[in-house]
Design a protein around this motif. Structure first.
Motif, mmCIF file in Angstrom:
data_model
loop_
_atom_site.group_PDB
_atom_site.id
_atom_site.type_symbol
_atom_site.label_atom_id
_atom_site.label_comp_id
_atom_site.label_asym_id
_atom_site.label_seq_id
_atom_site.Cartn_x
_atom_site.Cartn_y
_atom_site.Cartn_z
ATOM 1 N N SER A 147 127.256 -68.563 37.487
ATOM 2 C CA SER A 147 127.424 -69.293 36.231
ATOM 3 C C SER A 147 127.605 -68.336 35.058
ATOM 4 O O SER A 147 128.323 -68.635 34.100
ATOM 5 C CB SER A 147 126.226 -70.216 35.993
ATOM 6 N N LEU A 148 126.961 -67.152 35.125
ATOM 7 C CA LEU A 148 127.119 -66.163 34.061
ATOM 8 C C LEU A 148 128.557 -65.645 34.022
ATOM 9 O O LEU A 148 129.158 -65.530 32.945
ATOM 10 C CB LEU A 148 126.142 -65.007 34.274
ATOM 11 N N LEU A 149 129.127 -65.360 35.186
ATOM 12 C CA LEU A 149 130.512 -64.882 35.228
ATOM 13 C C LEU A 149 131.492 -65.962 34.769
ATOM 14 O O LEU A 149 132.503 -65.659 34.122
ATOM 15 C CB LEU A 149 130.863 -64.423 36.641
ATOM 16 N N SER A 150 131.198 -67.210 35.100
ATOM 17 C CA SER A 150 132.047 -68.302 34.633
ATOM 18 C C SER A 150 132.022 -68.390 33.112
ATOM 19 O O SER A 150 133.060 -68.595 32.465
ATOM 20 C CB SER A 150 131.583 -69.626 35.255
ATOM 21 N N GLN A 151 130.828 -68.226 32.534
ATOM 22 C CA GLN A 151 130.702 -68.221 31.071
ATOM 23 C C GLN A 151 131.488 -67.065 30.462
ATOM 24 O O GLN A 151 132.236 -67.242 29.494
ATOM 25 C CB GLN A 151 129.229 -68.097 30.679
ATOM 26 N N ARG A 152 131.343 -65.873 31.046
ATOM 27 C CA ARG A 152 132.022 -64.696 30.500
ATOM 28 C C ARG A 152 133.533 -64.786 30.676
ATOM 29 O O ARG A 152 134.287 -64.242 29.862
ATOM 30 C CB ARG A 152 131.469 -63.433 31.151
ATOM 31 N N LYS A 153 133.994 -65.441 31.723
ATOM 32 C CA LYS A 153 135.435 -65.636 31.888
ATOM 33 C C LYS A 153 135.990 -66.502 30.756
ATOM 34 O O LYS A 153 137.071 -66.228 30.227
ATOM 35 C CB LYS A 153 135.733 -66.274 33.242
ATOM 36 N N TRP B 230 134.657 -66.765 27.763
ATOM 37 C CA TRP B 230 134.594 -65.957 26.550
ATOM 38 C C TRP B 230 135.716 -64.924 26.506
ATOM 39 O O TRP B 230 136.278 -64.647 25.453
ATOM 40 C CB TRP B 230 133.245 -65.253 26.461
ATOM 41 N N MET B 231 136.023 -64.339 27.656
ATOM 42 C CA MET B 231 137.060 -63.311 27.690
ATOM 43 C C MET B 231 138.426 -63.904 27.370
ATOM 44 O O MET B 231 139.268 -63.245 26.760
ATOM 45 C CB MET B 231 137.087 -62.628 29.051
ATOM 46 N N SER B 232 138.640 -65.168 27.752
ATOM 47 C CA SER B 232 139.907 -65.822 27.412
ATOM 48 C C SER B 232 140.068 -65.915 25.900
ATOM 49 O O SER B 232 141.178 -65.814 25.374
ATOM 50 C CB SER B 232 139.979 -67.213 28.040
ATOM 51 N N GLY B 233 138.947 -66.097 25.203
ATOM 52 C CA GLY B 233 138.992 -66.095 23.744
ATOM 53 C C GLY B 233 139.131 -64.697 23.185
ATOM 54 O O GLY B 233 139.852 -64.468 22.203
ATOM 55 N N ALA B 234 138.447 -63.726 23.804
ATOM 56 C CA ALA B 234 138.502 -62.337 23.329
ATOM 57 C C ALA B 234 139.913 -61.779 23.391
ATOM 58 O O ALA B 234 140.300 -60.941 22.565
ATOM 59 C CB ALA B 234 137.554 -61.465 24.146
ATOM 60 N N LEU C 257 137.251 -58.309 36.643
ATOM 61 C CA LEU C 257 137.811 -58.685 37.943
ATOM 62 C C LEU C 257 137.898 -60.205 38.077
ATOM 63 O O LEU C 257 138.898 -60.744 38.559
ATOM 64 C CB LEU C 257 136.954 -58.106 39.067
ATOM 65 N N TYR C 258 136.849 -60.895 37.627
ATOM 66 C CA TYR C 258 136.816 -62.354 37.748
ATOM 67 C C TYR C 258 137.824 -63.009 36.815
ATOM 68 O O TYR C 258 138.417 -64.042 37.132
ATOM 69 C CB TYR C 258 135.403 -62.855 37.454
ATOM 70 N N TYR C 259 138.032 -62.394 35.646
ATOM 71 C CA TYR C 259 138.988 -62.951 34.684
ATOM 72 C C TYR C 259 140.399 -62.956 35.270
ATOM 73 O O TYR C 259 141.156 -63.926 35.100
ATOM 74 C CB TYR C 259 138.960 -62.137 33.392
ATOM 75 N N PHE C 260 140.771 -61.866 35.951
ATOM 76 C CA PHE C 260 142.124 -61.766 36.498
ATOM 77 C C PHE C 260 142.235 -62.363 37.895
ATOM 78 O O PHE C 260 143.334 -62.462 38.438
ATOM 79 C CB PHE C 260 142.572 -60.296 36.522
#
Length: 329
Positions: free
Chosen positions: A222-228, A230-234, A313-316
């Protein structure tokens, strides 16, 4: 007069704590309007909201069905909040999340922080939890918000904070509100960007009276899902923010190279950064009345490095992003 707007989806376990904190707000009740939107919840969220609002003249809730998704905005949370626009009568609009708890002085402390050109006031958010992952998430939030505070003090464009944010009504209307937010899972960033384009400023109020508690992500998934999300916004931030994020990540491979080639220098550099970073975290926390653990502030990099690598890695990774039990490509 202020309006508090909350979007809730499947929040039956956390929503009661938020409502309890609303009941304790030290602000005239006849000057507060509580507005809730139930975003097609599949649990008892709607029943909790109904029972709470029916006993209060200054509270209203709206229930959305599946057909209402994306009717107001292509952004899911922005879409839900936009359904409350027609009911909000406050001169200032306050936003928090259903899994948060606000302090008693929240409204007054945030409201008094507005100046002539201020469009948005942001408060501080603290992650609550009892395990090591929660403690490191808490350090992560303090570190990020400390940087946002510095940026806002220098007048640089910053983000919004959907779980602890107040917006002047005329600024909200000038940018079109959440109905005008683009297709994004970081609707708070988009609304802050739109308001800044209308030449309003963002102010960050770092003080105990604006400290909102939010729950930690329960596990790494769930933490990685949250950060993904956020990274889309970053990825849409101005170049200097991207540069700062890149330098944060670049530090680690550079340090590893130095440790291999000049071990003593590498150890000195790593230790110096850890100590300075720890002091930054602890001083930021103290400004909000919180004493942060020295151990976790010193060990923060041992959490930040692997999480950053996994997030990238999870973002891409070609998978859908999940938010509130909904999946988006």
């Amino acid at each position: 007069m202020v309006s508090i707007l909350v979007a809730a989806r499947n929040e039956q376990s956390d929503l009661p704590r938020l409502l309890d904190s609303f009941a304790e707000l030290e602000y005239p009740q006849d000057k507060i309007q509580f507005l809730f939107v139930d975003d097609n919840s599949q649990d008892a969220t709607a029943l909790i909201l109904e029972n709470w609002c029916v006993t209060r003249e200054n509270a209203k809730w709206v229930k959305l069905d599946a057909k209402d998704l994306f009717r107001k905005s292509p952004s899911p949370k922005a879409n839900a909040l936009a359904f409350l626009d027609e009911y909000a009568i406050g001169e200032y609009l306050f936003f928090t999340d259903a899994d948060c708890q606000v302090p008693k002085s929240w409204i007054e402390e945030m409201w008094l922080s507005f100046e002539d050109q201020t469009g948005i006031v942001l408060g501080i958010t603290q992650v609550i939890g009892v395990d090591w992952l929660a403690y490191f998430q808490r350090m992560d939030w303090w570190f990020t918000l400390g940087l946002v505070k510095i940026a806002s003090d220098f007048g640089l464009p910053t983000t919004g904070l959907g779980n602890n944010m107040a917006i002047r009504k005329d600024a909200y209307e000038a940018c079109g509100g959440f109905s005008a937010v683009s297709d994004s899972l970081t609707e708070d960033l988009e609304i802050s960007r739109a308001i800044q384009q209308e030449r309003y400023q963002i102010r960050f109020q770092l003080s105990p009276g604006t400290l909102v508690d939010t729950k930690a992500e329960a596990d790494l998934s769930s933490l990685l899902s949250q950060r993904k999300r956020w990274m889309s916004g970053a990825m849409t931030l101005p170049w200097f923010w991207k540069a700062a994020l890149f330098l944060q990540i670049l530090y680690f491979p550079a340090l590893i190279y130095i440790l291999i080639t000049v071990p003593i220098l590498g150890i000195v550099l790593a230790a110096t950064k850890m100590v300075l970073q720890s002091q930054f975290l602890k001083r930021t926390g103290l400004k909000a009345g919180q004493s942060l653990s020295t151990v976790f502030t010193l060990l923060f990099d041992f959490y930040f490095l692997p999480l950053s690598v996994l997030t990238i890695l999870y973002y891409f990774w070609p998978s859908a992003t999940e938010w509130k039990s909904r999946r988006y490509s």
